[in-house]
Scaffold this motif. Structure first.
Motif, PDB file in Angstrom:
ATOM      1  N   TYR A  32       0.862  -1.018   0.059  1.00 54.91           N
ATOM      2  CA  TYR A  32       0.055  -0.110   0.053  1.00 54.91           C
ATOM      3  C   TYR A  32       0.988   1.229  -0.175  1.00 54.91           C
ATOM      4  CZ  TYR A  32      -3.430   3.497   1.564  1.00 54.91           C
ATOM      5  OH  TYR A  32      -3.998   4.476   2.031  1.00 54.91           O
ATOM      6  N   ILE A  50      -2.302   4.306  -3.759  1.00 59.32           N
ATOM      7  CA  ILE A  50      -2.294   3.064  -4.709  1.00 59.32           C
ATOM      8  C   ILE A  50      -1.838   1.908  -3.995  1.00 59.32           C
ATOM      9  CG2 ILE A  50       0.150   3.364  -5.400  1.00 59.32           C
ATOM     10  CD1 ILE A  50      -0.866   2.837  -8.360  1.00 59.32           C
ATOM     11  N   ARG A  51      -2.588   0.641  -4.533  1.00 58.81           N
ATOM     12  CA  ARG A  51      -2.238  -0.438  -3.809  1.00 58.81           C
ATOM     13  C   ARG A  51      -1.589  -1.486  -4.911  1.00 58.81           C
ATOM     14  NH1 ARG A  51      -5.155  -0.771   0.740  1.00 58.81           N
ATOM     15  NH2 ARG A  51      -6.793   0.528   0.871  1.00 58.81           N
ATOM     16  N   SER A  52      -0.742  -2.341  -4.386  1.00 56.87           N
ATOM     17  CA  SER A  52       0.026  -3.193  -5.141  1.00 56.87           C
ATOM     18  C   SER A  52      -0.458  -4.009  -6.408  1.00 56.87           C
ATOM     19  CB  SER A  52       0.941  -4.234  -4.312  1.00 56.87           C
ATOM     20  OG  SER A  52      -0.078  -5.443  -3.698  1.00 56.87           O
ATOM     21  N   ASN A  53      -1.827  -4.170  -6.483  1.00 59.53           N
ATOM     22  CA  ASN A  53      -2.448  -4.849  -7.655  1.00 59.53           C
ATOM     23  C   ASN A  53      -2.822  -3.834  -8.600  1.00 59.53           C
ATOM     24  OD1 ASN A  53      -4.484  -3.616  -6.226  1.00 59.53           O
ATOM     25  ND2 ASN A  53      -5.857  -5.243  -6.378  1.00 59.53           N
ATOM     26  N   VAL A  54      -2.373  -2.520  -8.549  1.00 59.96           N
ATOM     27  CA  VAL A  54      -2.634  -1.303  -9.511  1.00 59.96           C
ATOM     28  C   VAL A  54      -1.317  -0.890 -10.037  1.00 59.96           C
ATOM     29  CG1 VAL A  54      -3.959   0.635  -9.974  1.00 59.96           C
ATOM     30  CG2 VAL A  54      -4.856  -1.103  -8.670  1.00 59.96           C
ATOM     31  N   GLY A  55      -1.321  -0.630 -11.306  1.00 60.29           N
ATOM     32  CA  GLY A  55       0.058  -0.080 -11.693  1.00 60.29           C
ATOM     33  C   GLY A  55      -0.042   1.498 -11.752  1.00 60.29           C
ATOM     34  N   GLU A  56      -1.460   2.096 -12.073  1.00 63.73           N
ATOM     35  CA  GLU A  56      -1.495   3.622 -12.115  1.00 63.73           C
ATOM     36  C   GLU A  56      -2.796   4.074 -11.634  1.00 63.73           C
ATOM     37  OE1 GLU A  56      -0.632   5.051 -16.034  1.00 63.73           O
ATOM     38  OE2 GLU A  56      -1.096   7.185 -15.645  1.00 63.73           O
ATOM     39  N   LYS A  57      -2.825   5.148 -10.953  1.00 63.29           N
ATOM     40  CA  LYS A  57      -3.947   5.841 -10.566  1.00 63.29           C
ATOM     41  C   LYS A  57      -4.079   7.518 -10.678  1.00 63.29           C
ATOM     42  CE  LYS A  57      -7.088   5.743  -6.303  1.00 63.29           C
ATOM     43  NZ  LYS A  57      -7.155   5.328  -4.946  1.00 63.29           N
ATOM     44  N   THR A  65       2.120   6.413  -9.948  1.00 64.45           N
ATOM     45  CA  THR A  65       2.569   5.188 -10.858  1.00 64.45           C
ATOM     46  C   THR A  65       3.226   4.187  -9.784  1.00 64.45           C
ATOM     47  OG1 THR A  65       4.213   6.381 -11.652  1.00 64.45           O
ATOM     48  CG2 THR A  65       2.514   6.433 -12.986  1.00 64.45           C
TER      49      THR A  65
END
Lengths: 116, 112
Positions: A32, A50-57, A65
């Motif tokens: 996280y 951002i959480r580790s299962n997402v690359g960009e927000k 990123t």
């Protein structure tokens, strides 16, 4: 605790330009990654995470990123405005070695100054 | 104060004194934290608590103590064993692990 390296320590940009702040971490158990903005004399406030299962927000002019392979994440601010001037902190959450429980470890901060 | 209140805002401590910083939240958050902020440095974790009647040491717990007898309250005592207590102390809470923290407005402690 884990060291979170944050760069640069100071950043000066012209109004309207983009600003990028980068943080690196060492433990792959980190999952996280929040960013906080602290204006002078005030409390830190969460601006994006951002959480580790997402690359960009992305949220309006702010984006984060995450590169899990390289273990770094970055804050991007576009079309900077004078009110963006503040200290920005990154943080990571991972299990602590002694208890296995999670708490945030913060970077040392980046002082962003947006010149009008 | 956004649901989490720290008091006092400024505190002066004499050498050899213990002082207690108050932190109260009405956000119904399970987890609470204490961080110390020194000029030019990030936030360093002192103590944290993820549930009532349970708390753990952070990275710089020496010279500090806490209690968590109520969900809403997480007071921090700075003891005389803390040799360099002058700093800005921030309390925070979160609904649980891996959620964003809500910070209090801080207490600035100065040794006189």
């Amino acid at each position: 605790g884990e060291n979170v390296e944050q760069h640069p320590s100071t950043l000066s940009v012209q109004e309207g330009d983009s600003a990028v702040i980068k943080c690196t971490y060492s433990d792959s158990a980190s999952n996280y990654f929040p960013w906080y903005k602290q204006e002078l004399g005030k409390r830190p406030q969460l601006i994006i995470d951002i959480r580790s299962n997402v690359g960009e927000k992305k949220d309006q002019r702010i984006a984060v990123t995450l590169n899990k392979t390289a273990k770094h994440f970055s804050l991007h601010i576009t079309e900077t405005q004078p009110e963006d001037s503040a200290v920005y902190f990154c943080a990571t959450s991972k299990p602590r070695r002694d208890t296995g429980r999670r708490a945030l470890t913060f970077g040392s901060g980046t002082r962003l100054q947006v010149q009008p | 104060d956004g649901g989490i209140t720290q008091s006092p805002k400024y505190l002066f401590r004499k050498e050899g004194q213990n002082v207690t910083l108050s932190c109260e939240q009405n956000l119904n958050h399970d987890a609470m934290y204490w961080y110390r902020q020194d000029p030019g440095q990030g936030l360093r974790l002192i103590y944290y608590s993820q549930i009532v009647n349970d708390f753990q040491k952070g990275d710089i717990a020496e010279g500090y103590s806490v209690s968590r007898e109520k969900k809403e309250s997480f007071p921090l005592t700075v003891t005389s064993a803390q040799k360099n207590p002058t700093a800005f102390y921030l309390c925070a809470s979160s609904p649980g692990v891996d959620y964003g923290y809500t910070f209090g407005s801080g207490t600035r402690l100065t040794v006189v």
